[in-house]
Scaffold this active site. Sequence first.
Site, PDB file in Angstrom:
ATOM      1  N   HIS A  47       5.224   2.813  -8.253  1.00 34.64           N
ATOM      2  CA  HIS A  47       4.815   2.210  -6.869  1.00 34.64           C
ATOM      3  C   HIS A  47       5.507   0.790  -6.635  1.00 34.64           C
ATOM      4  CE1 HIS A  47       2.256   0.201  -3.754  1.00 34.64           C
ATOM      5  NE2 HIS A  47       2.115  -0.614  -4.869  1.00 34.64           N
ATOM      6  N   HIS A  71       4.776  -7.411  -8.024  1.00 38.76           N
ATOM      7  CA  HIS A  71       3.530  -7.705  -7.098  1.00 38.76           C
ATOM      8  C   HIS A  71       2.033  -7.021  -7.521  1.00 38.76           C
ATOM      9  CE1 HIS A  71       3.753  -3.584  -5.205  1.00 38.76           C
ATOM     10  NE2 HIS A  71       2.455  -3.688  -5.028  1.00 38.76           N
ATOM     11  N   GLU A  75      -2.882  -8.507 -10.875  1.00 37.82           N
ATOM     12  CA  GLU A  75      -4.089  -7.939 -10.165  1.00 37.82           C
ATOM     13  C   GLU A  75      -4.461  -6.930 -11.191  1.00 37.82           C
ATOM     14  OE1 GLU A  75      -5.516  -8.057  -6.987  1.00 37.82           O
ATOM     15  OE2 GLU A  75      -6.573  -6.229  -6.757  1.00 37.82           O
ATOM     16  N   ASP A  76      -3.449  -5.930 -11.769  1.00 36.43           N
ATOM     17  CA  ASP A  76      -3.793  -4.596 -12.212  1.00 36.43           C
ATOM     18  C   ASP A  76      -3.338  -4.856 -13.826  1.00 36.43           C
ATOM     19  OD1 ASP A  76      -4.868  -3.859  -9.754  1.00 36.43           O
ATOM     20  OD2 ASP A  76      -2.771  -2.494  -9.524  1.00 36.43           O
ATOM     21  N   ASP A 138       4.290  -2.838   0.747  1.00 34.19           N
ATOM     22  CA  ASP A 138       3.225  -2.431  -0.101  1.00 34.19           C
ATOM     23  C   ASP A 138       2.458  -1.428   0.565  1.00 34.19           C
ATOM     24  OD1 ASP A 138       1.685  -2.232  -2.414  1.00 34.19           O
ATOM     25  OD2 ASP A 138       0.489  -3.859  -1.496  1.00 34.19           O
ATOM     26  N   ASP A 258       8.079  12.388  31.630  1.00 32.33           N
ATOM     27  CA  ASP A 258       9.099  12.563  32.308  1.00 32.33           C
ATOM     28  C   ASP A 258      10.273  11.450  32.777  1.00 32.33           C
ATOM     29  OD1 ASP A 258       7.829  11.172  34.153  1.00 32.33           O
ATOM     30  OD2 ASP A 258       7.456  12.780  35.693  1.00 32.33           O
TER      31      ASP A 258
END
Length: 730
Positions: A47, A71, A75-76, A138, A258
Amino acid sequence: MRQYELVERVRRYNPDANEDLLNRAYVFAMKAHGTQKRASGDPFFSHPLEVAAILTDLKFDDATIVAAVLHDTIEDTAATREEIDKVFGAEIGGLVEGLTKLNRLDFASKHAQQAENFRKLLLAIADDARVLLIKLADRLHNMRTLNFMPEDKRARIAQDTLDIYAPLAGRMGMQGMRSELDDLAFRYLMPDACELIMARLEELKKKNGALIARIADELTDQFARRGIKCEVKGRQKQAYSIWRKMERNSISFEQLSDIYGFRILVDTVADCYAAVGVAHTTWPAVPGRFKDYISTPKQNDYRSIHTTVIGPGSQRVELQIRTYDMHEIAEYGVAAHALYKDSAGHAEPVDAGESRAYRGLRQTIEALASDDSEKFLEHTKLELFQDQVFCFTPKGRLIALPRGATAIDFAYAVHTDVGNSAVGAKINGRIAPLISTLRNGDEVLIVRSDSRTPPAAWDSLVVTGRARAAIRRATREAAKAQYGGLGRQIVERAFGRAGRKFSEAKLKAALPRLARASVDDVFINVGRGELYSSDVVRAIYPDFQEDRKPGPAVAPGESGWFGLAKAANLVFRVPGKGENGEPLPLRGVDWDTPVRFAPNGGAVPGERIVGIRSDQGITIYPIHSSALVAYDDNLDQWLDVRWDLDAATKTLYPTQILVTTLNEPGALGVVATTIGENGANIDNLQFKPSGSDFREVRFDLQVFDIQHLNTIIAQLRDKPVVAKVERLSG
Ligand code: MN
């Protein structure tokens, strides 16, 4: 993507890229994410790499690419800001931390809160727009892989994309990213609408493909003949932008489709103006459609010339004329300027275009971060709900309605007049009731009558606020006609009784005291029994006193035979309630209309009654009333009304009897005593001129119900002095 591929991609546009930095980021993130998996089952590490790849397409500086790779690490994973600062420097550490903060913002909450979060979000990143750019990349990758997300998260992600990220990308001039975000979210949130539009686009393409190719050829040909080297591109129509235009401008798919759009790409600014000259001298220009965004660029640095001509084949043709450079800016926005050169100091001299773009970005961020953020959201937030249905008018106009909407809602969504005059519907060519619930893709034709007021009952059958409001307004107009006249009469009479002169001007001046908005409101309220006429008199003449107790008097001369019907003329002041607020035990009556008992009608609970509908409301008569003869020819005025005996309370009802007694002393006493012993009130009595042997006396009584009255009548008939007893009814 392999390690060497990332470096390759960056080096393609930046030969001076810091290879070592990129490689360290790759390894750091790969180790940090370890064996984590994405919802798709891919290694999580894929990712951030894809996000970085999106940014390399936009030719970003090393720091941005590295921050993109990292990034999600704070956080993870176990990685910390300090660690990243140590390995990559504080600049990259700051970017990654900014993204971490953004990820923690929750947009799932309510609208107002969302705006507030949005404001915080922008303030947080305003010091470095690269955070926002990485966030957009992201989001784009997450949207591309949305189908792997847990079901319950998808809608929220797609909605935020549509509400916040796509408009932001647009504001930053990144049309390419905006379109992709829009379409991905649209496809998820409104698959039916999206599919419908795509299908229609496909149809159109089949139908008009040859025409478009012909127009493009002729454009190319004309420009070439006049010595302008250019590339003519047909503009790909985007499903979501079509839908939005249909929504915003309430125009049909056909009206939109159109018009053919072409982009003319040339080498120089001079060629742009030369191309405009060719276009305008070859084909008639449509007035008011010429826009020169080259001499005055848009705030986001968009530059182009727009014009519309009646082109080949008498088709309206929209032209966007621009240089290749301008085109790149239009597609990539701020990113096209390679604004953020890496910190090593390779920055090129800042030209006017760059600074303008940067200024535009800053202004955007400032505007969004200011207190107007709610307003901004209001404009960019499209009123999209997952539970919507999309229907078409026979002319192809798309009408979006909340799920559960009926043909009545549809009619009101088209136009209030259509709703008010709707009498039927054809759904997909077949006759259907107006209360039919609509489904996606239904084509709805509303059958209308010349004039009609919607039944008030529709109020409860519709789901859209618009329909409900329109129905209320229309029924209110009807109420005005219905109650207004009655109310005016009552008010004028009240002034007459008070010996004062009624004047509308004075009433107008007294409106604030009555807490009513208009004279009409006063009349309607009085007519409906929600306001007492005596209060209206008092609002103008504060010294006015009236004993309200005896109930509304009937003006002399109006009172039937004996001029005596004092309490008989009951006007029920509150719908469904009697004068003193007790519920009226009646069934079959529409309480939106004033209901009154006929003066001197004498109806009592338990006996057969009918209602007669007139301009002034419903008047209740006992079935034996002689007054009903007048309505024999107008059966549509007759209303089936019954007593609701379950709801009946021990209330006394006025009624009249005519008693014929022998003309001897004490006869009247016998009658009065019999009535009194049975617990009925004598309200009044009146002697009728009669011969010398008998005496006719009219008794105004108050009884509980028909049984009570019949008992009294039977007992009276039993008395030797009583010759005859009959009920009276005016
Ligand atoms: Mn991410």
